[in-house]
Write a protein that holds these residues in place. Structure first.
Motif, PDB file in Angstrom:
ATOM      1  N   PHE A 152       0.836  -1.208   0.000  1.00  9.08           N
ATOM      2  CA  PHE A 152       0.000   0.000   0.000  1.00  9.08           C
ATOM      3  C   PHE A 152       0.870   1.257   0.000  1.00  9.08           C
ATOM      4  CE2 PHE A 152      -2.297   3.366   2.291  1.00  9.08           C
ATOM      5  CZ  PHE A 152      -3.473   3.437   1.553  1.00  9.08           C
ATOM      6  N   LEU A 153       1.941   1.245   0.795  1.00  7.02           N
ATOM      7  CA  LEU A 153       2.846   2.396   0.823  1.00  7.02           C
ATOM      8  C   LEU A 153       3.509   2.580  -0.547  1.00  7.02           C
ATOM      9  CD1 LEU A 153       4.331   4.677   2.251  1.00  7.02           C
ATOM     10  CD2 LEU A 153       5.979   2.986   3.125  1.00  7.02           C
TER      11      LEU A 153
ATOM     12  N   VAL B  84      11.122   0.586   0.253  1.00  6.15           N
ATOM     13  CA  VAL B  84       9.771   0.906   0.743  1.00  6.15           C
ATOM     14  C   VAL B  84       9.582   0.366   2.149  1.00  6.15           C
ATOM     15  CG1 VAL B  84       7.301   0.678   0.279  1.00  6.15           C
ATOM     16  CG2 VAL B  84       8.912   0.826  -1.621  1.00  6.15           C
ATOM     17  N   ARG B  85      10.043  -0.859   2.378  1.00  2.00           N
ATOM     18  CA  ARG B  85       9.907  -1.446   3.716  1.00  2.00           C
ATOM     19  C   ARG B  85      10.687  -0.640   4.748  1.00  2.00           C
ATOM     20  NH1 ARG B  85      12.276  -7.293   4.893  1.00  2.00           N
ATOM     21  NH2 ARG B  85      13.980  -6.092   5.799  1.00  2.00           N
ATOM     22  N   MET B  86      11.847  -0.166   4.365  1.00  2.00           N
ATOM     23  CA  MET B  86      12.645   0.647   5.277  1.00  2.00           C
ATOM     24  C   MET B  86      11.931   1.949   5.629  1.00  2.00           C
ATOM     25  SD  MET B  86      16.497   2.178   4.797  1.00  2.00           S
ATOM     26  CE  MET B  86      17.100   0.589   4.261  1.00  2.00           C
ATOM     27  N   LEU B  87      11.313   2.576   4.617  1.00  3.49           N
ATOM     28  CA  LEU B  87      10.562   3.804   4.862  1.00  3.49           C
ATOM     29  C   LEU B  87       9.366   3.535   5.775  1.00  3.49           C
ATOM     30  CD1 LEU B  87      10.633   5.340   1.271  1.00  3.49           C
ATOM     31  CD2 LEU B  87      11.827   6.216   3.289  1.00  3.49           C
ATOM     32  N   LYS B  88       8.729   2.391   5.589  1.00  3.56           N
ATOM     33  CA  LYS B  88       7.608   2.014   6.462  1.00  3.56           C
ATOM     34  C   LYS B  88       8.078   1.905   7.908  1.00  3.56           C
ATOM     35  CE  LYS B  88       6.390  -2.248   6.934  1.00  3.56           C
ATOM     36  NZ  LYS B  88       5.918  -3.640   6.716  1.00  3.56           N
TER      37      LYS B  88
ATOM     38  N   ARG C  47       2.425   8.479   5.770  1.00  7.95           N
ATOM     39  CA  ARG C  47       3.028   8.008   7.013  1.00  7.95           C
ATOM     40  C   ARG C  47       2.001   7.312   7.910  1.00  7.95           C
ATOM     41  NH1 ARG C  47       5.756  12.268  10.367  1.00  7.95           N
ATOM     42  NH2 ARG C  47       6.627  10.405  11.358  1.00  7.95           N
ATOM     43  N   PHE C  48       0.809   7.885   8.048  1.00  7.71           N
ATOM     44  CA  PHE C  48      -0.196   7.270   8.923  1.00  7.71           C
ATOM     45  C   PHE C  48      -1.297   6.542   8.154  1.00  7.71           C
ATOM     46  CE2 PHE C  48      -1.553  11.650   8.199  1.00  7.71           C
ATOM     47  CZ  PHE C  48      -2.898  11.522   7.905  1.00  7.71           C
TER      48      PHE C  48
ATOM     49  N   ASN D   1       2.477   9.509  -6.074  1.00  5.44           N
ATOM     50  CA  ASN D   1       3.119  10.802  -5.836  1.00  5.44           C
ATOM     51  C   ASN D   1       4.438  10.938  -6.600  1.00  5.44           C
ATOM     52  OD1 ASN D   1       1.066  11.705  -4.078  1.00  5.44           O
ATOM     53  ND2 ASN D   1       2.016  10.660  -2.344  1.00  5.44           N
ATOM     54  N   ASN D   2       4.612  10.073  -7.594  1.00  2.00           N
ATOM     55  CA  ASN D   2       5.778  10.140  -8.490  1.00  2.00           C
ATOM     56  C   ASN D   2       7.116  10.004  -7.761  1.00  2.00           C
ATOM     57  OD1 ASN D   2       4.146  10.564 -10.827  1.00  2.00           O
ATOM     58  ND2 ASN D   2       3.906  12.714 -10.204  1.00  2.00           N
TER      59      ASN D   2
END
Length: 489
Positions: A307-308, A325-329, A365-366, A315-316
């Protein structure tokens, strides 16, 4: 002079330098006594006895303070040197202190495990009235733990596996779960053999040298005969693979149960946010209550990360892999206590990913964690996490398994995605609003006590018990004998 000073001193009136000097003298007394015993040398023995007699006049409070500085080995020797000190040095509080200082686990975990887990099943209910609390000899516990063989701890996981030694503070290695060894057609025994050999190879460990504690992934959720058979086959395949590698003793426990132990509980509801699904598991006195019902929500870590990724693509934002992506999550995402209120706030935050530069997230983020409560945001038709837990609570209450109506009111989170900040607080808030007011009091949600490694730490608690491997393990001989008997009948 130092003896005269201590004889008239109060326990707290002498400085650390004096304590250290006395500790040194006590050590010499221990060495003197030990040498005399070894050599049967009368003059040294008389010297030790003379020193011991001189020290007998010291206040017991001062002796205890100095013995704490000496450590467990010298404390045990002093109980032989001086008869007057035997009962003093056998004091439970002293050995509790040594366990707290010299043990790789936190003291509260040691106290919980040695009180409630040492004898294995059936486990005592928790909390227990003080009058019924089992008595524990911490001197005996310390001695037994000092002789324990080092164990291998393996948390199979649903996304990736964590493993390491029971004496270390955290798992030292991580790998793919056994489900990813081989392909769908590969027999489970073959996958497990490859999986375990890979682990022992990386640890540079000899399988026959130490017992192992393995967490069994939460799967085959139903209480049907088919699900029971599948769980039994998986457990037997684990035992067979390990015993064929000559492992001396194996303890295989459910992942949810181990997470509950890590939270210092024997009863409650464990919410495991796994790789593909989230399971809500009721546990009473260390046993999974499948007859009550394990609730399953079709959302897991993979869906959250996906989903992230979709939000970032919209958002390009470009990225090289799902790992980014997992790290950002893990670094930026959280769960809002009030989702609607959070939408009107400035929640922008940034993180620099190695080799890919800076990433800026805002509402993503949320919103990522919100799909646990509102799956429709991700296009998933499923009940929200709070609804699944509330349903489990209602089923536990209706089942009337015990006179204690609070055993299911402790909810423990586990799994990597369960570490999202704010998740425990949000779930607790939603449960208090959703559950019947007669049941909602005392409902508490505990975040993962050891983060993504919570189940591993629960397994480590078992592997470090003073009674291990005894009551928790099955040996190769016992396993073979059991199967031989089953074949006969």
């Amino acid at each position: 002079m130092i003896f005269r000073k201590l004889q008239v001193a109060s326990p707290h009136s002498f400085d650390s330098e004096t304590q250290t000097m006395m500790a040194t003298l006590f050590r010499k007394l221990c060495v003197c006594s030990e040498t005399a015993s070894y050599n049967n040398h009368r003059p040294s023995s008389e010297a030790a006895a003379s020193s011991g007699s001189l020290l007998e006049s010291l206040p017991s409070e001062i002796v205890m303070q100095i013995v704490r500085l000496l450590g467990p080995k010298q404390a045990a020797q002093l109980s032989v040197v001086n008869r007057k000190w035997r009962s003093l040095i056998s004091d439970n509080e002293l050995w509790a202190h040594f366990l707290e200082v010299h043990n790789p686990q936190p003291w509260d975990s040691v106290l919980f495990s040695e009180t409630f887990l040492a004898s294995a099943y059936p486990l005592l209910p928790l909390p227990t009235p003080v009058a019924e609390m089992p008595s524990v000899s911490f001197k005996q516990v310390y001695g037994q733990r000092a002789k324990l063989p080092c164990s291998v701890i393996i948390d199979g996981g649903s996304g990736y596996c964590k493993y390491g030694w029971s004496t270390l503070p955290c798992p030292s290695w991580r790998s793919a779960t056994f489900l990813e060894f081989g392909n769908v057609e590969t027999p489970i025994y073959t996958r497990l053999r490859h999986f375990f050999w890979t682990i022992y190879s990386r640890m540079k460990a000899k399988p026959s040298s130490q017992p192992v504690v393995v967490s069994i992934p939460i799967c085959h959720y139903d209480d049907t005969e088919s699900a029971k058979a599948s769980r039994r086959q998986l457990k037997e395949a684990i035992y067979t693979a390990l015993f064929d590698m000559n492992v001396p003793a194996v303890c295989a426990l459910n992942q949810a149960v181990l997470a509950l132990f890590a939270a210092k509980q024997t009863s409650g509801i464990v919410v495991n946010i796994g790789f593909q699904v989230t399971s809500v598991v009721p546990i009473l006195n260390g046993k999974v209550m499948r007859k009550v019902g394990v609730e399953v929500v079709g959302l897991g870590a993979l869906k959250l990360t996906g989903f992230l990724r979709e939000q970032m693509q919209q958002n390009n934002m470009s990225f090289e892999s799902m790992y980014t992506v997992r790290m950002l999550k893990e670094k930026l995402c959280y769960v809002a206590i009030d989702y609607e209120a959070e939408l009107s706030k400035d929640t922008q935050a940034s993180f620099e990913a190695a080799g890919e530069g800076w990433f800026i997230l805002k509402k993503e983020r949320f919103q990522t964690g919100e799909i646990l409560f509102q799956p429709r945001l991700a296009g998933v038709r499923a009940m929200g996490l709070h609804q699944a837990v509330a349903l489990c609570i209602d089923h536990c209450h209706s089942a009337e398994l015990t006179a204690d109506t609070n055993w299911f009111k402790t909810v423990v989170l586990c799994g990597g995605s369960a570490c999202l900040p704010g998740l425990a607080e949000r779930l607790e808030k939603e449960l208090h609003a959703l559950v019947d007011p007669n049941l909602s009091d005392r409902i508490t949600v505990i975040p993962p006590p050891y983060g993504a490694d919570t189940a591993w730490f629960g397994a480590k608690m078992i592997g470090n018990l003073s009674t291990f491997p005894g009551p928790w393990c099955i040996t190769k001989k016992q396993f073979r004998q059991k199967h031989k008997t089953n074949r006969i009948w």
